[in-house]
Enzyme design. Structure first.
Site, mmCIF file in Angstrom:
data_model
loop_
_atom_site.group_PDB
_atom_site.id
_atom_site.type_symbol
_atom_site.label_atom_id
_atom_site.label_comp_id
_atom_site.label_asym_id
_atom_site.label_seq_id
_atom_site.Cartn_x
_atom_site.Cartn_y
_atom_site.Cartn_z
ATOM 1 N N MET A 21 0.841 -1.202 0.000
ATOM 2 C CA MET A 21 0.000 0.000 0.000
ATOM 3 C C MET A 21 0.878 1.255 0.000
ATOM 4 S SD MET A 21 -3.401 -0.880 2.143
ATOM 5 C CE MET A 21 -2.729 -0.666 3.768
ATOM 6 N N GLY A 22 2.152 1.090 -0.313
ATOM 7 C CA GLY A 22 3.027 2.261 -0.440
ATOM 8 C C GLY A 22 3.496 2.797 0.897
ATOM 9 N N GLU A 26 11.678 -0.160 5.205
ATOM 10 C CA GLU A 26 12.623 -1.274 5.029
ATOM 11 C C GLU A 26 11.935 -2.642 5.020
ATOM 12 O OE1 GLU A 26 15.835 -2.021 4.255
ATOM 13 O OE2 GLU A 26 15.891 0.069 3.616
ATOM 14 N N GLY A 27 10.785 -2.753 5.687
ATOM 15 C CA GLY A 27 10.038 -4.021 5.648
ATOM 16 C C GLY A 27 9.629 -4.345 4.226
ATOM 17 N N HIS A 28 8.998 -3.356 3.574
ATOM 18 C CA HIS A 28 8.614 -3.541 2.171
ATOM 19 C C HIS A 28 9.860 -3.822 1.319
ATOM 20 C CE1 HIS A 28 5.355 -0.556 3.453
ATOM 21 N NE2 HIS A 28 4.657 -1.609 3.090
ATOM 22 N N LYS A 140 4.865 -10.396 8.967
ATOM 23 C CA LYS A 140 4.305 -9.404 9.891
ATOM 24 C C LYS A 140 2.783 -9.519 9.931
ATOM 25 C CE LYS A 140 3.602 -5.096 11.561
ATOM 26 N NZ LYS A 140 2.821 -4.400 10.570
ATOM 27 N N GLN A 144 -3.056 -12.685 7.334
ATOM 28 C CA GLN A 144 -3.224 -12.324 5.918
ATOM 29 C C GLN A 144 -2.439 -13.288 5.024
ATOM 30 O OE1 GLN A 144 -2.812 -8.160 4.381
ATOM 31 N NE2 GLN A 144 -0.785 -8.843 3.724
ATOM 32 N N SER A 177 3.939 1.198 8.096
ATOM 33 C CA SER A 177 3.638 2.551 7.616
ATOM 34 C C SER A 177 2.894 3.322 8.699
ATOM 35 C CB SER A 177 2.793 2.485 6.345
ATOM 36 O OG SER A 177 3.435 1.668 5.385
#
Ligand code: AMP
Length: 281
Positions: A21-22, A26-28, A140, A144, A177
């Site tokens: 989702m932008g 660093e996780g993304h 995380k 999901q 985020s």
């Protein structure tokens, strides 16, 4: 995007997709690096999906940082950034929803009605548009991840779901985020989620095997932090997401809490390893 995906398929290239989702952190980016190691081309999707936010949730104020995200992805060497508009994804006559039964009713699903239905609907759309051979998701969001795996299996999708470890700040806080919402003392208080999981890990390391007592160790940490209000803390079977009575099979220790107005989640994965238990935070 569909044309690019078709070309990649025809050329037998191994396309990797990282759905986000932008407001990338660093996780993304750890997911993106893993995708770049295993795939070419790599597509990162960036879509704040209105369908996965409840009416009282933070859809409007969710952080958006398209230009910074674009720069970060370009720097890593990502091939395509896919950032559709809500109108493109959900035209006025849109009517379909994807529901994975039984895994999404408790925990996050109970606290956020309609959330997983929004997630699975958008992820199936993204998979159909991008046709990834591999799609990368963070542990995380453990529930999901489990639900998306189920969907991919149930619907015979040609996309393999790749789980990636949790990236944390130096003090243990899982990157999110939503951490950008934390004000003043809340940032430090938010480490209570990690510290509570770590307390559970210590209890396990000294031999505790009773889920009730492990959760009590976790709760002591959360209760000592006045800015943190626990939503749930549970030990669940890693496959069924039902409450686990023993640690003889892989389980997740899941926690969700509010820090001021910000809702955060975190988890630890606990797996039998011979006589011992491996705890991954
Ligand atoms: P989001 O933008 O929050 O939808 O997240 C996009 C993807 O990044 C999801 O698969 C998340 O599980 C993953 N992700 C978010 N935060 C982290 C983190 N701290 N470590 C690893 N993966 C993460």
């Amino acid at each position: 995007m569909q044309q690019i995906a078709r070309d990649a398929l025809v050329k037998e290239r191994v396309l990797g997709l990282v759905p986000t989702m932008g407001a990338l952190h660093e996780g993304h980016l750890s997911l993106v690096r893993e995708a770049l190691r295993r795939c070419s081309p790599v597509v990162v999707s960036l879509f704040v999906n209105p369908k996965q936010f409840g009416p009282a949730e933070d859809f409007k104020k969710y952080p958006r940082a398209l230009e910074a995200d674009r720069a970060a992805l370009e720097k890593l060497g990502v091939d395509y950034l896919f950032a559709p508009s809500a109108e493109e994804m959900y035209p006025k006559d849109f009517r379909t929803a994807v529901i994975v039964e039984g895994l999404g009713e408790r925990l996050e699903g109970r606290s956020r009605p309609g959330h997983f239905r929004g997630v699975t609907t958008v992820v199936l759309k993204l998979f159909e548009i991008v046709q990834p051979r591999f799609a990368f998701f963070g542990r995380k969001d453990a529930q999901q991840l489990r639900i998306i795996r189920q969907m991919a299996s149930d619907l015979n999708l040609d996309s393999e779901v790749v789980p990636c470890p949790i990236v944390r700040e130096a003090d243990g806080l899982a990157l999110s985020s939503r951490n950008a919402y934390l004000k003043g003392g809340e940032r430090r208080a938010a480490t209570a989620l990690y510290r509570s999981l770590d307390a559970a890990r210590v209890a396990i390391e000294v031999g505790e095997r009773d889920p009730v007592r492990i959760l009590a160790a976790l709760r002591r940490v959360v209760d000592s932090e006045p800015l943190v209000a626990l939503d749930y803390a549970e030990i669940v079977d890693a496959e069924t997401f039902e409450r686990a009575m023993t640690l003889r099979r892989p389980v997740y220790l899941l926690i969700a809490a509010r820090v001021g107005g910000t809702r955060l989640i975190d988890n630890a994965l606990i797996e039998p390893e011979g006589e011992a238990l491996r705890v991954s935070l």
